[in-house]
Scaffold this motif. Structure first.
Motif, short mmCIF file in Angstrom:
data_model
loop_
_atom_site.label_atom_id
_atom_site.label_comp_id
_atom_site.label_asym_id
_atom_site.label_seq_id
_atom_site.Cartn_x
_atom_site.Cartn_y
_atom_site.Cartn_z
N ASN A 1 0.78 -1.11 -0.08
CA ASN A 1 0.03 -0.07 -0.08
C ASN A 1 0.93 1.34 0.19
OD1 ASN A 1 -1.96 1.95 0.56
ND2 ASN A 1 -2.23 1.64 2.82
N GLY B 1 2.92 -1.13 4.40
CA GLY B 1 2.86 0.01 4.23
C GLY B 1 4.10 0.79 3.87
N GLY B 2 4.83 1.19 4.93
CA GLY B 2 6.02 1.81 4.82
C GLY B 2 7.11 1.09 4.01
N ILE C 1 0.37 0.14 13.07
CA ILE C 1 0.63 0.68 11.76
C ILE C 1 1.51 2.02 11.66
CG2 ILE C 1 -0.73 1.39 9.72
CD1 ILE C 1 -3.04 0.06 10.19
N GLY C 2 2.57 1.66 10.80
CA GLY C 2 3.61 2.93 10.66
C GLY C 2 4.07 3.31 12.09
N LYS D 1 -0.07 4.30 -0.11
CA LYS D 1 -0.61 5.42 0.26
C LYS D 1 -0.54 6.81 -0.46
CE LYS D 1 0.70 3.37 4.80
NZ LYS D 1 0.25 3.45 6.42
N HIS E 1 -9.33 0.97 5.48
CA HIS E 1 -8.07 0.91 5.72
C HIS E 1 -8.21 1.93 7.03
CE1 HIS E 1 -3.99 2.27 6.56
NE2 HIS E 1 -3.59 1.04 6.01
N GLU F 1 -5.16 -5.67 10.80
CA GLU F 1 -4.11 -4.54 11.03
C GLU F 1 -4.61 -3.91 12.37
OE1 GLU F 1 -2.26 -3.19 7.20
OE2 GLU F 1 -4.11 -1.98 7.34
N LEU G 1 -0.11 -7.29 4.48
CA LEU G 1 -0.33 -5.66 3.83
C LEU G 1 0.68 -5.00 4.16
CD1 LEU G 1 -1.92 -3.91 2.29
CD2 LEU G 1 -3.58 -3.70 4.00
N GLY H 1 1.05 -4.30 9.55
CA GLY H 1 1.37 -3.22 10.67
C GLY H 1 2.81 -3.58 11.14
N SER H 2 3.66 -2.60 10.37
CA SER H 2 5.05 -2.47 10.45
C SER H 2 5.57 -4.13 10.23
CB SER H 2 5.39 -2.21 12.01
OG SER H 2 5.04 -0.84 12.33
C1 PEP Z 1 -0.77 -0.13 6.28
O1 PEP Z 1 -0.73 1.03 5.71
O2 PEP Z 1 -1.66 -0.79 5.87
C2 PEP Z 1 0.36 -0.54 6.85
C3 PEP Z 1 0.40 -1.71 7.46
O3 PEP Z 1 1.43 0.12 7.18
P1 PEP Z 1 2.79 -0.04 7.66
O4 PEP Z 1 3.27 -1.41 7.06
O5 PEP Z 1 3.79 1.22 7.54
O6 PEP Z 1 2.80 -0.35 9.30
#
Ligand code: PEP
Length: 259
Positions: free
Chosen positions: A12, A237-238, A175-176, A14, A98, A170, A235, A215-216
């Motif tokens: 993702n 993100g970063g 998350i993040g 973002k 989300h 998540e 899933l 989530g991270s």
């Molecule tokens: C997300 O945005 O769905 C996510 C899991 O972000 P991150 O991996 O950065 O925690």
């Protein structure tokens, strides 16, 4: 669409990446991605870059998703995007619910329900995000939160539509933040989700359901998380914003297949 190869790893992006940056990142992922028989990769760029990313990954087996949709097909809904528009741009998937949508844009379980239905009407596979916040967890309300999100947002779907949904657990506090759930914490919730699916749709649907953790997730924690029985992928993100870290996660996730 035929059944997805597990693990499923979705990135993702973002509100990051211009069109040219997105093209470059997608091209890097294509160059180094493992064979589609080893993992399903889904890239989820911002709306402006969907078409370009789709073009870049064509013939690679990598799939593309949108980050959100509105439930109407068209109309005076400034700033929104429809399932039809996402399909035409090249999406097979769409994120729904989300936590950033729920937190910053007031998305409710009722809205999630309408979005999932709209996605399915146009053959998009929704990746539906659920998860508790820190307060829920501290108060021992994690499983109750998960149950109510599933019951209010998803369990109205007929079985054949529910089978097309991917779930993403998540925890919002992860998350993040750099603080991922432990494999045991993730497995407890994933297993609970599978049980709830089994009691609503039966054991067969439950066994086939794809439940991602988000989530991270990083290269360093991916293998310990994927080893859990009910974790089918991630899933991300970063760590999906750089080809190197994203692909390392994909490789770590597909190592679980090696036994
Ligand atoms: C997300 O945005 O769905 C996510 C899991 O972000 P991150 O991996 O950065 O925690």
């Amino acid at each position: 669409m035929k059944d997805l190869v597990r693990p499923v790893v979705a990135g993702n992006w973002k509100m990051y990446k211009t069109i040219s940056e997105a093209r470059n990142l997608a091209a890097e992922v294509v160059k180094q991605a493992p064979a589609p028989s080893l993992a399903t990769i889904i890239l989820i760029p911002p709306f402006t870059a969907i078409q370009e990313v789709k073009k870049t990954v064509s013939k690679s087996g990598i799939l593309v998703g949108g980050q959100d949709l509105f439930w109407e097909e068209e109309g005076a809904f400034t700033g929104e995007i429809s399932a039809i528009q996402l399909r035409e741009a090249g999406c097979d998937f769409v994120l729904v619910g989300h936590s950033e949508r729920r937190q910053f844009f007031g998305e409710t379980d009722e809205m999630v329900r309408k979005k999932v239905q709209a996605a399915r009407q146009h053959e998009l596979r929704p990746i539906v995000c659920i998860g508790e916040n820190l307060e829920d967890r501290k108060n021992g309300q994690t499983l109750n939160k998960i149950k109510s999100q599933l019951e209010n947002g998803l369990f109205n779907l007929p079985e054949e539509e529910f089978r097309m949904v991917i779930l993403a657990y998540e925890p919002i506090w992860a998350i993040g933040t750099g603080q991922n759930a432990t494999p045991e914490q993730a497995e407890e919730v994933h297993n609970y989700i599978r049980q709830l699916i089994a009691s609503r749709y039966g054991k067969n649907v439950s066994a086939c359901a794809i439940i991602l953790y988000g989530g991270s997730v990083k290269p360093a924690n991916a293998f310990s998380l994927i080893k859990e029985k009910d974790v089918d992928g991630f899933l991300v993100g970063g760590a999906s914003l750089k080809a190197e870290s994203f692909l390392e996660i994909v490789r770590e996730a597909s190592r679980s297949k090696e036994g």
